[in-house]
Write a protein that holds these residues in place. Structure first.
Motif, PDB file in Angstrom:
ATOM      1  N   GLN A  89       1.387   5.301   1.754  1.00 23.96           N
ATOM      2  CA  GLN A  89       3.066   5.153   2.027  1.00 23.96           C
ATOM      3  C   GLN A  89       3.553   4.939   0.081  1.00 23.96           C
ATOM      4  N   ILE A  90       3.414   4.230   0.222  1.00 24.13           N
ATOM      5  CA  ILE A  90       3.620   3.909  -1.572  1.00 24.13           C
ATOM      6  C   ILE A  90       3.458   5.436  -2.466  1.00 24.13           C
ATOM      7  N   ALA A  91       1.792   4.951  -2.411  1.00 22.24           N
ATOM      8  CA  ALA A  91       1.588   6.248  -3.477  1.00 22.24           C
ATOM      9  C   ALA A  91       2.441   7.522  -2.706  1.00 22.24           C
ATOM     10  N   TYR A  92       2.327   7.945  -2.197  1.00 13.14           N
ATOM     11  CA  TYR A  92       3.281   9.179  -1.361  1.00 13.14           C
ATOM     12  C   TYR A  92       3.847   9.059  -1.373  1.00 13.14           C
ATOM     13  N   PHE A  93       5.128   8.047  -2.061  1.00 10.55           N
ATOM     14  CA  PHE A  93       6.847   7.684  -2.239  1.00 10.55           C
ATOM     15  C   PHE A  93       6.570   8.102  -4.243  1.00 10.55           C
ATOM     16  N   ASP A  94       5.479   7.243  -4.491  1.00 13.35           N
ATOM     17  CA  ASP A  94       5.759   7.209  -5.953  1.00 13.35           C
ATOM     18  C   ASP A  94       5.323   9.099  -6.219  1.00 13.35           C
ATOM     19  N   GLN A  95       4.014  10.085  -5.906  1.00 17.24           N
ATOM     20  CA  GLN A  95       3.966  11.075  -6.105  1.00 17.24           C
ATOM     21  C   GLN A  95       4.829  12.205  -5.705  1.00 17.24           C
ATOM     22  N   ALA A  96       5.471  11.831  -4.867  1.00 15.44           N
ATOM     23  CA  ALA A  96       6.945  12.515  -4.407  1.00 15.44           C
ATOM     24  C   ALA A  96       8.147  12.732  -5.327  1.00 15.44           C
ATOM     25  N   ARG A  97       8.056  11.313  -5.831  1.00 11.58           N
ATOM     26  CA  ARG A  97       9.339  11.372  -6.780  1.00 11.58           C
ATOM     27  C   ARG A  97       9.392  12.445  -7.752  1.00 11.58           C
ATOM     28  N   ALA A  98       7.717  11.978  -8.725  1.00 11.73           N
ATOM     29  CA  ALA A  98       7.455  12.472  -9.685  1.00 11.73           C
ATOM     30  C   ALA A  98       7.631  14.196  -9.126  1.00 11.73           C
ATOM     31  N   GLN A  99       7.413  14.655  -8.542  1.00  6.19           N
ATOM     32  CA  GLN A  99       7.414  16.110  -8.051  1.00  6.19           C
ATOM     33  C   GLN A  99       8.374  16.111  -7.833  1.00  6.19           C
ATOM     34  N   ALA A 100       9.527  15.511  -7.615  1.00  7.68           N
ATOM     35  CA  ALA A 100      11.198  15.792  -6.579  1.00  7.68           C
ATOM     36  C   ALA A 100      11.552  16.519  -7.805  1.00  7.68           C
ATOM     37  N   LYS A 101      13.108  17.305  -7.438  1.00  5.89           N
ATOM     38  CA  LYS A 101      13.150  18.068  -8.384  1.00  5.89           C
ATOM     39  C   LYS A 101      14.370  17.906  -8.316  1.00  5.89           C
ATOM     40  N   SER A 102      14.978  17.321  -8.047  1.00  6.66           N
ATOM     41  CA  SER A 102      16.641  17.104  -8.073  1.00  6.66           C
ATOM     42  C   SER A 102      16.270  15.233  -7.917  1.00  6.66           C
ATOM     43  N   ASP A 103      17.923  14.596  -8.560  1.00  7.19           N
ATOM     44  CA  ASP A 103      18.263  13.305  -8.373  1.00  7.19           C
ATOM     45  C   ASP A 103      17.912  12.800  -7.176  1.00  7.19           C
ATOM     46  N   ALA A 104      18.896  13.844  -6.080  1.00  4.39           N
ATOM     47  CA  ALA A 104      19.254  13.137  -4.937  1.00  4.39           C
ATOM     48  C   ALA A 104      17.892  12.726  -4.311  1.00  4.39           C
ATOM     49  N   GLU A 105      17.286  13.701  -5.103  1.00  2.00           N
ATOM     50  CA  GLU A 105      16.214  13.894  -3.719  1.00  2.00           C
ATOM     51  C   GLU A 105      14.858  12.637  -4.506  1.00  2.00           C
ATOM     52  N   ARG A 106      15.901  12.172  -5.374  1.00  2.00           N
ATOM     53  CA  ARG A 106      14.791  11.701  -5.955  1.00  2.00           C
ATOM     54  C   ARG A 106      15.211   9.338  -5.813  1.00  2.00           C
ATOM     55  N   ALA A 107      16.852   9.701  -5.491  1.00  2.00           N
ATOM     56  CA  ALA A 107      17.153   8.425  -4.781  1.00  2.00           C
ATOM     57  C   ALA A 107      16.920   8.983  -3.964  1.00  2.00           C
ATOM     58  N   ALA A 108      16.885   9.684  -2.921  1.00  2.00           N
ATOM     59  CA  ALA A 108      16.235   9.282  -1.633  1.00  2.00           C
ATOM     60  C   ALA A 108      15.086   8.737  -1.660  1.00  2.00           C
ATOM     61  N   LEU A 109      13.817   9.192  -1.876  1.00  2.00           N
ATOM     62  CA  LEU A 109      13.073   8.410  -2.398  1.00  2.00           C
ATOM     63  C   LEU A 109      13.106   6.843  -2.358  1.00  2.00           C
ATOM     64  N   GLU A 110      13.257   7.025  -4.100  1.00  2.00           N
ATOM     65  CA  GLU A 110      13.551   5.616  -4.077  1.00  2.00           C
ATOM     66  C   GLU A 110      14.160   4.232  -3.196  1.00  2.00           C
ATOM     67  N   ASP A 111      15.060   5.616  -2.103  1.00  2.00           N
ATOM     68  CA  ASP A 111      15.651   3.899  -0.866  1.00  2.00           C
ATOM     69  C   ASP A 111      14.436   3.689   0.206  1.00  2.00           C
ATOM     70  N   ARG A 112      13.970   4.906   0.563  1.00  2.00           N
ATOM     71  CA  ARG A 112      12.438   4.759   1.310  1.00  2.00           C
ATOM     72  C   ARG A 112      11.411   3.578   1.261  1.00  2.00           C
ATOM     73  N   LYS A 113      11.337   3.002   2.710  1.00  2.00           N
ATOM     74  CA  LYS A 113      10.733   1.525   1.994  1.00  2.00           C
ATOM     75  C   LYS A 113       8.794   1.806   3.247  1.00  2.00           C
ATOM     76  N   PRO A 114       7.901   0.868   3.051  1.00  2.00           N
ATOM     77  CA  PRO A 114       7.077   1.569   4.079  1.00  2.00           C
ATOM     78  C   PRO A 114       7.586   1.218   5.434  1.00  2.00           C
ATOM     79  N   ARG A 115       7.673   1.428   5.985  1.00  2.00           N
ATOM     80  CA  ARG A 115       7.488   1.273   7.564  1.00  2.00           C
ATOM     81  C   ARG A 115       7.082   2.271   8.253  1.00  2.00           C
ATOM     82  N   ILE A 116       6.183   1.858   9.501  1.00  2.00           N
ATOM     83  CA  ILE A 116       5.189   2.721  10.772  1.00  2.00           C
ATOM     84  C   ILE A 116       6.326   3.635  11.772  1.00  2.00           C
ATOM     85  N   GLU A 117       5.526   4.653  11.345  1.00  2.00           N
ATOM     86  CA  GLU A 117       6.317   6.184  11.124  1.00  2.00           C
ATOM     87  C   GLU A 117       5.436   6.417  12.764  1.00  2.00           C
ATOM     88  N   GLN A 118       6.621   7.144  13.521  1.00  2.00           N
ATOM     89  CA  GLN A 118       5.812   7.284  14.949  1.00  2.00           C
ATOM     90  C   GLN A 118       6.450   8.491  15.147  1.00  2.00           C
TER      91      GLN A 118
END
Lengths: 429, 604
Positions: free
Chosen positions: B32-61
Motif C-alpha cells: 500500500q505504501i508503494a502504491y501511495f508513493d507511485q500514485a502521488r508521483a503520478q497525481a495531477k493536482s495538489d488536492a489529489e496529492r494531499a488526499a493521498l498524503e492522508d491515506r494510511k495503510p489499512r485493511i481494505e475489503q
C-alpha cells in the motif's frame, strides 16, 4: 503557618504517592528476616495458599518434576488465551470457520493466540497425565491423600473433556470427524451409550446443536467445574500435610514445650504435617524457626521455583506457538469423511482398541482403567513405599500401572502414525 | 536457576517482540505504501496529492451479499491498484485489473468503465481463492486445505506435478462465469460450451447424471461436482480414473486429448448444483422435468444416408467413444467384450435391441442406454453385423486365447481382464467339480449356442462340433486338470410333474423365501444377503432369456442334486421331493414373462 504545613504535606504526599500505594497493596516490605518472610506468605492473597514453610523434599525437582505446576500454569494460559479468543468466536456452523479464517488472517495476534491455546491444550492433557503417573509411581495417593488422588483423577477426566469439547469449535474437517468418531466411541457404552451420544450431540449427527453444546461445555461448564476442582485439589494438598515424602525425610519427632508456663502440657509436633505460622503459636510469643525439621521458608525458595516453572512453561508454549501453526483443515463437508477419520490423539488409543472390539476398546478397557484409578488408594492400604520413585515395596502396583500406561501409549502411537486409509496398517516412512 | 530464569524471561520478551513485529509490519502495508508513493508521483493536482498524503495503510475489503452466501473480499488490501487504470503496466500485486470488451467493459471518452464493478461483485465470485486471507499463501488458496484455490492460477502442493501445467490458465475462470451466464450459447464461455458438447459427444451422459442435463445412473451424479471437488481431482479422474480410485469402473477415454479434458474439467467445475442466475421456480421446473429432453436437444444427430450406412456406422462407433469400453481391432477399452467379429456371434436383431436398451437382451448388463436416433442405431448395427472375419486360431490353445481369454482369463479361473464388469461372471474352469459334473453335450452346447441372457455369445459360426470339443479338451487339460469320470445318472423328471397353478406358485414362493432367498434374494434376482460372499454369484432367476433356455429337467437336477463347484447344495439332503421342487419351478417360471426377441438358441 498551617497553610505552609499543608502545602508541605501535600507535596510530601505526592512525593510519597508511589511508595504509599505500593505499601497499601503489599503490606510487607521485601522480607529481610524470617518474621517478614512468614508474614509475606500469609498476607498476600495469591501467596497465602502456600505454607509459610515448605519441606525440602517438595522442592526437589527430580521428585515432582514440576508436573502439577506446569499443568496449572498451562490452565492459566488456556484461560487467558481462551477468553481473548472468545471475543472473536461465534458458535454457529455458518460462521465458526470464517471466524477461524479471520483469526488466522486478519485479527491482531489471532494466530499466536490460537496457536498458544491449541498447544497449551495438548500440553495440558499430556502434563496432567504425566502428573498422574508421577503421583502413582511415587505412591503419593496413600493415606492421608486418598481423596486428593480421586480429585486428581476427576481433574484428569475433566481435562480430557475440555480438550475434546474444544476440538470441535474450529468447525473444520479435522474437528468434525474427530468429534464424530469420539462421540461414536461413547455410543458403544451398553444400554445408555446411544443416549449419551444423543445428549452430547443434541441430535443423531454432529451439527449446529452439537457445536453449541460443545461450546457451552467448553467455555462455561467445564472450566467452572475444573476451577472448583483445582481449588479443592490445592486446598487438600495443604490439609493433607503438603506433598508426599518418604518417612525418613523428617528427623525424629521432638518433644517440646510450647509457649509459657500457662500451658505446661507438652505438644507433640506431628512431623508429617506442614504447619502454618498460626499452628505454631500457642503462647503469647511467636516462635519461628526453632523447630528441628527439614523445612525451609517458602519465600523465596518455593516462590522462586514456581516462578521458574512458570517462565519455562510460558517460554515453551510461546516457542511452539511461534514455530508451529495450529491446524485448520477444509471447512466441514459432511459428505466427505477423510480416510481414515481419526479422533484427537489422546483418544487414538481408544480408537485403535475400538478397531478390535467396539465395546471393549471404547468402553470396557478404559472403563476398567479409570475405575481402577479411582479405587486404587482404597485397595492399596499398605503404607510402604510412599515418596520414592519406583519403590521396591510397590513393585506389583507399579508394574500393573506401567503396563496399562505403556499399552495405551503404544496404542496411541499405532493409531497416530501407523494407521492409514480404512484403518489399515501403514508405515509412516 | 537464576540464570535459567533470566534466559526464559529473555525468551518470552524476544518472542513478544517477534510477534509484535509480525503484527505491525505486514507485507500488504508495504504494497500500500508503494502504491501511495507511485500514485502521488503520478497525481495531477495538489488536492489529489494531499488526499493521498492522508491515506494510511489499512485493511481494505469488499463485502458482497448478492451472490449466495456473504463473501468478504480483502483482496484489494494488496491489489489496491486493481481499479486504478494508471497501473496497467505494473507488476502484481499493484497491477490494474485488465479491462476487457468480452467482459462487457466499455470505453467512454477514453475512460474505461467496468461492467462488473468490484464493489458490487467482489473478487472471489469470479476468481475463487480465500477472500478473508491477507497473506498470499492463504488468500490465493495455495494451502492444500482450501477447497477453492484461485482458479487457473493457484496450485496446491498435493496436486499431481505432471498435471499442474494443464491446471493453469485463465480459461478456468469460465467455470465461474457460467454461474451467472449458464446458457450453452453464451459467447464469453467458449471452453465451458466445448466441454458441454464433449460431455454429450463422448457419451459421458450415458453414465452420469447432471441435474437438468442428463440422467445416467451408472456413474456418480455430477450435478454438484464443481462444488465438491478441486480441478486437479476432476482432471485426474477423467485422465486416468483408476489412478485416483483403484475400484473405479470408468473407462479411460483415450481419444480425448489434454485440451479436451481441460474443457471437460472446466465444464464440470461449473456444475455447482445451482447457479446464481436461476430462480427458485426455474429450479423447481428443472427438477420436475428431469432433463431427458435436454439430452436429446444436445446430441447432434447424424443424417444417415442408406447407401453409406455401413461406413457411417463405423464413423459413429469411432466418434461416440464405443471403444472406451469395447475392443474393436486395435482399440481396446478393456471394460466390455470384443466387437471385432461381432457379425459372427450376434444376430442383427439382437444387436439392434441391445443398442436401444442393453438390458432388454442382457438383464444385468452395465452398458448405458444411449440416446441415438433410429437411423444411427441401424447404421451401427449394419456396421457391426458386417464384421465377419474370424481371428486366426489354428490350435485349441490359440482359439482359447483369441476368443475366451478376455472373459475367462489367462488361468481359466473366470477372472479375465473384463470379468469384473460382467454379470453373471464368466465360468471358472478351475472348479473341476463343476466342469466334470456336466455332460460334454451340455458344455459343447454352451460354447456353440452361447448362454442366453449373458455375455457368453454363440460361437457356433466360428467353431464346429469338433473344434468346440477340442477347445474343451484344451480347457480340461490346461485348467480343470482332473480327468472326467463317468457321470452317475440322476433321477429327475423330464418335465415338471406339478401343473402350474396359483396355489402351486404360492407354495413355491413360501419354500423359496424360506430356503433360497438367503442367496438368490427375496426377489429371486440373485442378490440375497449371502450373495456377497459367494463366487460364482447365485443365479439371477429373473433373467428371462436364460431361464427360457433352461429346461425343467435341468432346474430339477440343479435343485435336487445341487450344482457342484458352486454354493448351491443338494436339496434332496434337506428333504425336497419332486413336488416341492415342482412348486419352486412353477414359482421361478412365473417370475419370468416370455421374453421378446433376445438371444435365441436356435440360430446356428
Amino acid at each position: 503557618m498551617s497553610k505552609a504545613a499543608d502545602k508541605t504535606s501535600i507535596l510530601a504526599a505526592v512525593k510519597e504517592l508511589p511508595g504509599n500505594v505500593w505499601k497499601s497493596i503489599f503490606r510487607n516490605p521485601l522480607p529481610t528476616n524470617d518474621l517478614e518472610r512468614s508474614s509475606t506468605s500469609f498476607t498476600n492473597f495469591f501467596l497465602h495458599i502456600h505454607p509459610v514453610k515448605v519441606h525440602k523434599n517438595s522442592l526437589r525437582p527430580a521428585y515432582t518434576l514440576g508436573l502439577g505446576l506446569i499443568s496449572f500454569f498451562l490452565f492459566v494460559i488456556l484461560i487467558v488465551t481462551g477468553i481473548l479468543l472468545m471475543f472473536y468466536y461465534v458458535p454457529s456452523t455458518s460462521q465458526a470457520y470464517d471466524r477461524m479464517l479471520d483469526l488466522r488472517g486478519t485479527v491482531a495476534f489471532g494466530t499466536i493466540l490460537r496457536n498458544m491455546h491449541r498447544w497449551s491444550a495438548h500440553g495440558m492433557v499430556a502434563m496432567v497425565f504425566l502428573h498422574l503417573c508421577r503421583v502413582f509411581l511415587t505412591g503419593s495417593y496413600k493415606k492421608p491423600r486418598e481423596f486428593n488422588w480421586v480429585v486428581g483423577v476427576i481433574l484428569f477426566l475433566l481435562t480430557l473433556g475440555m480438550s475434546f469439547t474444544g476440538y470441535l469449535l474450529p468447525w473444520d474437517q479435522l474437528a468434525f470427524w474427530a468429534i464424530t468418531v469420539g462421540t461414536a466411541i461413547a455410543g458403544y457404552a451398553p444400554i445408555i451409550g446411544k443416549d449419551i451420544q444423543f445428549l452430547l450431540m443434541g441430535g443423531t449427527s454432529v451439527g449446529q446443536e452439537a457445536l453449541l453444546r460443545f461450546y457451552v461445555l467448553h467455555v462455561a461448564v467445564l472450566p467452572a467445574i475444573l476451577t472448583l476442582m483445582i481449588a479443592i485439589h490445592f486446598w487438600r494438598i495443604r490439609k493433607d500435610g503438603g506433598l508426599s515424602r518418604p518417612a525418613d525425610a523428617d528427623p525424629t519427632p521432638p518433644m517440646e514445650m510450647m509457649g509459657a508456663s500457662a500451658d505446661p502440657k507438652p505438644v507433640q509436633l506431628e512431623p508429617r504435617k506442614t504447619y502454618g505460622l498460626q499452628g505454631l503459636v500457642r503462647g503469647p510469643l511467636t516462635k519461628v524457626n526453632n523447630i528441628p525439621d527439614n523445612t525451609v521458608f517458602s519465600w523465596p525458595n518455593l516462590f522462586l521455583a514456581e516462578l521458574f516453572v512458570f517462565i519455562m512453561t510460558l517460554s515453551a508454549i510461546l516457542v511452539l506457538a511461534l514455530l508451529f501453526n495450529a491446524p485448520l483443515e477444509e471447512p466441514v463437508n459432511v459428505m466427505h469423511p477423510p480416510n481414515p477419520a481419526k479422533a484427537p490423539w489422546y483418544f487414538l488409543g481408544l480408537q485403535e482398541m475400538v478397531s478390535y472390539s467396539a465395546f471393549w476398546g471404547g468402553i470396557g478397557v478404559p472403563g476398567v482403567f479409570v475405575g481402577l484409578l479411582f479405587i486404587t488408594p482404597y485397595l492399596d492400604r499398605s503404607p510402604k513405599g510412599v515418596g520414592k520413585w519406583f519403590s521396591r515395596d510397590r513393585l506389583l502396583a507399579n508394574t500393573i500401572f506401567i503396563s496399562f500406561v505403556l499399552a495405551n501409549v503404544v496404542f496411541v502411537i499405532i493409531g497416530t502414525f501407523f494407521r492409514g486409509p480404512n484403518w489399515a496398517f501403514v508405515t509412516p516412512w | 536457576m537464576r540464570f535459567a530464569l533470566a534466559i526464559g524471561t529473555f525468551l518470552i520478551l524476544f518472542i513478544h517482540g517477534v510477534v509484535l513485529y509480525n503484527q505491525f509490519s505486514h507485507k500488504w502495508e508495504r504494497h500500500q505504501i508503494a502504491y501511495f508513493d507511485q500514485a502521488r508521483a503520478q497525481a495531477k493536482s495538489d488536492a489529489e496529492r494531499a488526499a493521498l498524503e492522508d491515506r494510511k495503510p489499512r485493511i481494505e475489503q469488499t463485502v458482497v451479499a448478492d451472490f449466495g452466501e456473504t463473501r468478504v473480499a480483502r483482496c484489494v488490501t494488496c491489489h489496491i491498484a486493481s481499479d486504478d487504470p494508471r497501473f496497467s503496466g505494473y507488476q502484481q500485486p499493484l497491477k490494474t485489473h485488465p479491462y476487457s470488451v468480452a467482459m462487457g467493459d466499455v470505453q467512454k471518452d477514453g475512460r474505461w468503465e467496468r461492467r462488473h464493478k468490484f464493489s458490487e461483485f467482489g473478487c472471489t465470485v469470479c476468481h475463487d481463492g480465500q477472500g478473508r486471507g491477507l497473506s498470499p499463501e492463504f488468500a490465493h488458496g495455495n494451502d492444500e486445505f482450501w477447497p477453492d484455490p484461485l482458479l487457473g492460477y493457484a496450485t496446491q502442493p498435493t496436486w499431481r506435478k505432471d498435471l499442474v501445467p494443464m491446471l493453469r490458465g485463465k480459461e478456468y475462470l469460465e467455470a465461474n462465469c457460467a454461474q451467472c451466464h449458464p446458457g450453452s450459447e453464451f459467447k464469453g464461455t467458449p471452453t465451458v460450451n466445448r466441454g458441454m458438447q464433449l460431455f454429450y459427444a463422448s457419451n459421458c451422459y450415458g453414465c452420469h447424471r447432471i441435474e437438468g442435463m442428463s440422467d445416467g445412473t451408472i456413474g456418480p451424479d455430477l450435478s454438484e461436482v464443481g462444488r465438491k471437488f478441486k480441478i486437479d481431482y476432476i482432471y485426474a479422474r477423467i485422465k486416468d480414473p483408476k489412478s485416483v480410485l483403484a475400484t473405479s469402473i470408468m473407462p479411460r477415454f483415450n481419444m480425448l486429448n489434454d485440451e479436451d479434458i481441460k474443457a471437460l474439467v472446466i465444464f464440470l467445475k461449473s456444475r455447482k448444483g445451482r447457479n446464481f442466475s436461476e430462480t427458485e421456480m426455474e429450479r423447481y421446473h428443472l427438477r420436475a422435468t428431469g432433463g431427458a429432453e435436454l439430452v436429446q436437444a444436445h446430441i447432434k444427430p447424424v443424417a444417415i444416408n442408406p447407401a453409406q450406412m455401413v461406413k457411417q456406422g463405423e464413423q459413429l462407433i469411432n466418434d461416440r467413444a464405443c471403444t472406451a469400453c469395447h475392443k474393436l481391432g486395435a482399440k481396446d477399452g478393456a471394460i466390455a467384450p470384443d466387437l471385432s467379429f461381432e457379425g459372427l456371434i450376434r444376430e442383427p436383431q439382437w444387436l439392434d435391441a441391445h443398442f436401444r436398451n442393453p438390458r432388454s437382451t442382457m438383464p444385468d448388463s452395465i452398458m448405458p442406454s444411449f440416446r441415438f436416433t433410429e437411423d444411427e442405431f441401424k447404421a451401427m448395427t449394419a456396421y457391426l453385423s458386417g464384421l465377419r472375419t474370424a481371428p486366426p486360431a489354428p490350435t485349441p490353445e490359440a482359439t482359447y486365447k483369441a476368443l475366451c481369454l478376455r472373459c475367462h482369463g489367462e488361468k481359466g479361473d473366470g477372472r479375465g481382464p473384463i470379468a469384473e464388469h460382467l454379470d453373471p461372471s464368466p465360468r471358472d474352469f478351475t472348479k473341476a467339480a463343476f466342469m466334470n459334473s456336466k455332460t460334454m453335450t451340455r458344455l459343447v452346447g454352451s460354447v456353440r449356442k452361447g448362454v442366453a441372457g449373458t455375455s457368453m455369445p454363440a460361437w457356433g459360426k466360428l467353431l464346429d462340433e469338433q473344434q468346440a470339443t477340442n477347445l474343451l479338451g484344451y480347457i480340461q487339460t490346461a485348467f480343470v486338470k482332473e480327468a472326467r469320470t463317468d457321470l452317475k445318472p440322476h433321477t429327475v423328471p423330464e418335465t415338471n410333474p406339478v401343473p402350474s397353478s396359483p396355489e402351486s406358485i404360492k407354495r413355491g414362493q413360501a419354500t423359496f423365501v424360506e430356503n433360497c432367498a438367503g442367496c438368490h434374494g427375496k426377489r429371486g434376482d440373485g442378490k440375497g444377503p449371502n450373495s456377497l460372499d459367494i463366487l460364482p454369484k447365485p443365479r439371477n432367476l429373473r433373467n428371462a432369456f436364460f431361464l427360457e433356455t433352461v429346461e425343467d429337467k435341468r432346474l430339477f437336477d440343479s435343485i435336487l442334486y445341487g450344482v457342484q463347484g458352486t454354493a448351491m447344495p443338494s436339496w434332496t439332503d434337506y428333504g425336497f421331493d419332486n413336488n416341492t421342487v415342482g412348486d419352486l419351478v412353477n414359482f421361478i417360471r412365473n417370475l419370468n414373462p416370455k421374453p421378446k426377441g433376445g438371444q435365441n438358441a436356435g440360430t446356428i
